[in-house]
Write a protein that holds these residues in place. Structure first.
Motif, PDB file in Angstrom:
ATOM      1  N   ILE A 294       0.838  -1.206   0.000  1.00  0.00           N
ATOM      2  CA  ILE A 294       0.000   0.000   0.000  1.00  0.00           C
ATOM      3  C   ILE A 294       0.875   1.258   0.000  1.00  0.00           C
ATOM      4  O   ILE A 294       0.662   2.177  -0.793  1.00  0.00           O
ATOM      5  CB  ILE A 294      -0.951   0.008   1.229  1.00  0.00           C
ATOM      6  N   ASP A 393       2.295  -3.744  -6.921  1.00  0.00           N
ATOM      7  CA  ASP A 393       1.053  -4.238  -7.522  1.00  0.00           C
ATOM      8  C   ASP A 393       0.384  -5.321  -6.677  1.00  0.00           C
ATOM      9  O   ASP A 393      -0.760  -5.685  -6.939  1.00  0.00           O
ATOM     10  CB  ASP A 393       1.288  -4.751  -8.948  1.00  0.00           C
ATOM     11  N   ALA A 395      -0.777  -4.857  -3.959  1.00  0.00           N
ATOM     12  CA  ALA A 395      -1.902  -4.203  -3.280  1.00  0.00           C
ATOM     13  C   ALA A 395      -3.134  -4.168  -4.159  1.00  0.00           C
ATOM     14  O   ALA A 395      -4.229  -3.861  -3.702  1.00  0.00           O
ATOM     15  CB  ALA A 395      -1.517  -2.785  -2.892  1.00  0.00           C
ATOM     16  N   LEU A 396      -2.944  -4.468  -5.448  1.00  0.00           N
ATOM     17  CA  LEU A 396      -4.075  -4.442  -6.374  1.00  0.00           C
ATOM     18  C   LEU A 396      -4.742  -5.810  -6.442  1.00  0.00           C
ATOM     19  O   LEU A 396      -4.141  -6.819  -6.105  1.00  0.00           O
ATOM     20  CB  LEU A 396      -3.598  -4.062  -7.782  1.00  0.00           C
TER      21      LEU A 396
ATOM     22  N   SER B  47      -6.363  -5.383 -13.797  1.00  0.00           N
ATOM     23  CA  SER B  47      -5.466  -4.814 -12.761  1.00  0.00           C
ATOM     24  C   SER B  47      -4.080  -4.542 -13.321  1.00  0.00           C
ATOM     25  O   SER B  47      -3.435  -3.561 -12.936  1.00  0.00           O
ATOM     26  CB  SER B  47      -5.376  -5.759 -11.565  1.00  0.00           C
ATOM     27  N   ALA B  51      -2.290  -1.072 -13.353  1.00  0.00           N
ATOM     28  CA  ALA B  51      -0.945  -0.908 -12.774  1.00  0.00           C
ATOM     29  C   ALA B  51      -0.020  -0.160 -13.736  1.00  0.00           C
ATOM     30  O   ALA B  51       0.797   0.653 -13.317  1.00  0.00           O
ATOM     31  CB  ALA B  51      -0.357  -2.261 -12.416  1.00  0.00           C
ATOM     32  N   ILE B  56       2.918   1.773 -11.806  1.00  0.00           N
ATOM     33  CA  ILE B  56       3.476   0.833 -10.830  1.00  0.00           C
ATOM     34  C   ILE B  56       4.592   0.032 -11.491  1.00  0.00           C
ATOM     35  O   ILE B  56       5.605  -0.253 -10.872  1.00  0.00           O
ATOM     36  CB  ILE B  56       2.366  -0.064 -10.250  1.00  0.00           C
ATOM     37  N   PHE B  57       4.409  -0.322 -12.735  1.00  0.00           N
ATOM     38  CA  PHE B  57       5.506  -0.895 -13.516  1.00  0.00           C
ATOM     39  C   PHE B  57       5.324  -0.513 -14.980  1.00  0.00           C
ATOM     40  O   PHE B  57       4.203  -0.199 -15.408  1.00  0.00           O
ATOM     41  CB  PHE B  57       5.631  -2.420 -13.330  1.00  0.00           C
ATOM     42  N   PHE B  91      -8.372   1.411  -3.809  1.00  0.00           N
ATOM     43  CA  PHE B  91      -8.203  -0.034  -3.961  1.00  0.00           C
ATOM     44  C   PHE B  91      -9.495  -0.798  -3.665  1.00  0.00           C
ATOM     45  O   PHE B  91     -10.413  -0.288  -3.018  1.00  0.00           O
ATOM     46  CB  PHE B  91      -7.156  -0.557  -2.976  1.00  0.00           C
ATOM     47  N   GLN B  92      -9.455  -2.076  -4.106  1.00  0.00           N
ATOM     48  CA  GLN B  92     -10.472  -3.025  -3.701  1.00  0.00           C
ATOM     49  C   GLN B  92     -10.404  -3.144  -2.168  1.00  0.00           C
ATOM     50  O   GLN B  92      -9.291  -3.177  -1.624  1.00  0.00           O
ATOM     51  CB  GLN B  92     -10.094  -4.368  -4.334  1.00  0.00           C
ATOM     52  N   ASN B  95      -8.037  -0.905   1.097  1.00  0.00           N
ATOM     53  CA  ASN B  95      -6.658  -1.006   1.600  1.00  0.00           C
ATOM     54  C   ASN B  95      -6.275   0.127   2.544  1.00  0.00           C
ATOM     55  O   ASN B  95      -5.262   0.808   2.359  1.00  0.00           O
ATOM     56  CB  ASN B  95      -5.667  -1.061   0.426  1.00  0.00           C
ATOM     57  N   ASP B 168      -9.589   0.372  -8.360  1.00  0.00           N
ATOM     58  CA  ASP B 168      -9.534  -1.048  -8.703  1.00  0.00           C
ATOM     59  C   ASP B 168     -10.658  -1.782  -7.973  1.00  0.00           C
ATOM     60  O   ASP B 168     -10.583  -1.936  -6.741  1.00  0.00           O
ATOM     61  CB  ASP B 168      -8.163  -1.593  -8.290  1.00  0.00           C
TER      62      ASP B 168
END
Lengths: 398, 225
Positions: A294, A393, A395-396, B47, B51, B56-57, B91-92, B95, B168
């Protein structure tokens, strides 16, 4: 920019503190165990230091050179006539006879150190009274008078009395009267000591006239102790020559060896703790994984998370160090290192009631830090790298 | 286009025995101020796509530009920096860290930015007031209701005033009333100029009138009916 960076570090430190508080039970238990290990190590270090310092301080009053006669590898009485043979050695100020022996008290199963001294002949004889808490040292005229150490007073349960008796070798009793008590500050040497004049010691141990156990040599120039000791050895090969620096060194070695032995045992405990800390830091609970993921999605860098872990370890180990070292200081100063006295002071029944005051040198504190905090930091921060690289990722959802 | 993907593919564990192709040849553009829904079953690649949009990447191949910055071959450190400034995540299950207070949760993204405590509190108080949860500021997040939790998550996504909001499966664990409330807030944010991308297979989301476009993802590809 620098201000922003400072604020960032403060924010991360704040988060590390709150993180420790959230896991306060775990943090506290780690802190307590770590503090206990540091307490043991620091106690050993402080008590050794204090004992060595105290020994050095007290041994200043001992003769510069002590002579003992050796025969087939054992000590035997030395003739007083040897004094004449020393007369020709330049630099010797005075030679004073002494009788030194041990008296075993069968009732209390304790050994007393008995010393017959010719105080009147000693160059600093008059100053010996400063080692007393009360009374005077027994002089040549004071037949049956003794100065005693603190433990002797307790062992003989003298309380209000000043007289007691000891057995001669033929089991006849010899009466004594206490003329002085040694100060507790000199306990390390005087705790089990009974000092009397030479004649009384000779009578108690039945040592024939013309013989003593030691000859104490005082020199004019302390810088020449080793040179004069060498000359004496050459003149009298059958005599053991002990110099004051040698005796001081012996004390240092004895305390150093005992402390080293204890430290090795404790370092093993420290190693076990560090391995446990490593193991704990290597594992990552699902909650911790989730938290890191997170934070990373929210813009925290891997390095930021490592800094959090670093601060957590610094806070735990720093606090443990402060608690452990403070407890060690209290233990040594106020409780006379009661946990380690059997190890460091020997197993005698009459153990000194020491009043130790360790000098806290920066080098010693740094040494304790190096042996405790640094291994802990390494054991917790290095595996934290693994936890900090949890991919964001995770956290997804899927 | 604020978000522009062209020929984007993502392969996990490339060259290894457990290689997985999650996305293939995705072309997608999202205009500033619009709301797009990525629809598709679990494991379809929603997802992964989120991302990549969320920095995120980077993609394995193809071109991805988010807020005019190319993501391909951008090191992790710079992706994070770009994400901080550009993307707000919801987030789902939201979080949220349950042991932290509501205020602490909302201000988490500001800590590595070096925002001083006073400013952090001030920004969070404004958002708490906007979502009518000021009275919960000092409560541990684990002790508040699902609806309040949802608003906390949205407040956290907005704390750094990022232009893009990514969500998400935000309604996956919400009842109908809370799902509707969530979409109402998203509509308000869209009207305020935010660009929103939501990954969801909930009809309440992809059939909501505020959604400008629904993109269906299936087996890592955009499905054209």
């Amino acid at each position: 920019m620098a201000q922003r960076n400072l604020e960032k570090q403060l924010n991360i430190l704040d988060y590390a503190l709150s993180s420790l508080w959230r896991r306060r039970l775990k943090s506290l238990s780690v802190l307590l165990v770590f503090a206990a290990v540091i307490f043991l190590l620091a106690s050993f270090q402080m008590v050794t230091k204090a004992l060595s310092d105290k020994a050095r301080e007290v041994l200043v009053h001992t003769p510069e050179i002590t002579l003992q006669k050796m025969s087939v590898g054992r000590q035997e009485a030395i003739p007083l006539a040897y004094r004449d043979r020393l007369a020709g050695i330049f630099g010797i100020r005075r030679v004073v006879p002494r009788i030194w022996g041990y008296y075993f008290d069968e009732v209390r199963l304790a050994n007393y150190t008995v010393m017959g001294m010719a105080v009147e002949e000693m160059p600093d004889g008059a100053r010996l009274d400063t080692a007393l808490a009360s009374g005077t040292m027994p002089g040549p005229a004071g037949q049956g008078l003794v100065a005693i150490g603190q433990s002797i007073k307790k062992a003989l349960a003298l309380e209000g009395r000043t007289t007691f008796s000891l057995f001669r070798p033929d089991l006849s009793l010899k009466a004594f009267e206490v003329s002085g008590e040694f100060s507790p500050d000199t306990d390390i040497l005087t705790n089990d000591l009974v000092v009397m004049n030479l004649a009384d010691a000779r009578d108690l141990f039945a040592i024939p006239a013309g013989l003593v156990t030691d000859l104490c040599v005082y020199v004019a120039n302390p810088q020449e102790i080793d040179t004069i000791a060498k000359k004496i050895s050459e003149t009298m090969p059958s005599v053991r020559v002990l110099t004051r620096p040698q005796i001081q060194k012996t004390y240092q070695v004895v305390f150093g060896w005992r402390s080293g032995f204890g430290s090795i045992c404790l370092l093993t405990a420290l190693a076990a703790f560090v391995i446990l800390a490593w193991d704990k830091a290597s594992g990552l609970s699902p909650e911790e994984r989730r938290e890191i993921a997170i934070l990373k999605v929210l813009g925290w860098q891997t390095s930021d998370i490592l800094v959090v872990r670093f601060w957590e370890s610094v806070i735990v180990s720093g606090l443990a160090c402060v608690v452990g070292m403070t407890a060690a200081y209290i233990h040594v100063v106020y409780f006379a290192a009661s946990l380690f006295r059997p190890v460091l002071m020997g197993w005698s029944v009459l153990r000194p009631d020491l009043h130790l005051l360790p000098r806290l040198a920066a080098g010693d504190i740094l040494l304790t830090l190096a042996f405790t905090v640094i291994p802990y930091l390494a054991a917790t921060v290095i595996p934290a790298w693994r936890s900090a690289t949890v991919p964001a990722d995770s956290a997804l959802g899927g | 286009m604020l978000i522009e993907l062209s020929g984007v593919s993502k392969i996990y564990n490339q060259g290894r025995a457990n290689e997985v192709r999650a996305l293939s040849d995705i072309d997608l553009g999202v205009e500033q101020g619009s709301m797009v829904c990525l629809k598709g079953p679990s494991g379809s690649g929603k997802s992964t796509l989120l991302a990549i949009i969320g920095c995120i990447f980077p993609p394995t191949s193809g071109r991805a530009a988010i807020a005019e910055r190319q993501l391909a071959r951008l090191p992790d450190r710079f992706l994070t920096l770009h994400r901080r400034e550009t993307i707000g995540f919801i987030f789902q299950r939201f979080n949220i860290l349950p042991e932290l207070t509501v205020l602490e949760n909302i201000t988490l993204p500001l800590l590595p930015l070096g925002v001083p405590p006073k400013e952090r509190r001030q920004r969070a108080q404004e958002l708490l007031a906007r979502f009518a949860i000021s009275h919960r500021a000092r409560f541990p997040a684990g002790q508040i209701s699902g609806g309040e939790l949802q608003r906390v998550a949205i407040a956290r996504a907005l704390i750094n005033n990022q232009p893009i909001i990514l969500a998400d499966e935000p309604t996956a664990h919400l009842d109908t009333a809370l799902s509707r409330e969530f979409m109402e807030i998203m509509q308000q944010l869209k009207e305020a100029g935010k660009t929103i991308v939501i990954a969801s297979h909930d009809p309440l989301v992809f059939e909501h009138p505020a959604i400008d476009r629904t993109v269906t993802i299936q087996d890592g590809r955009i499905h054209v009916p």
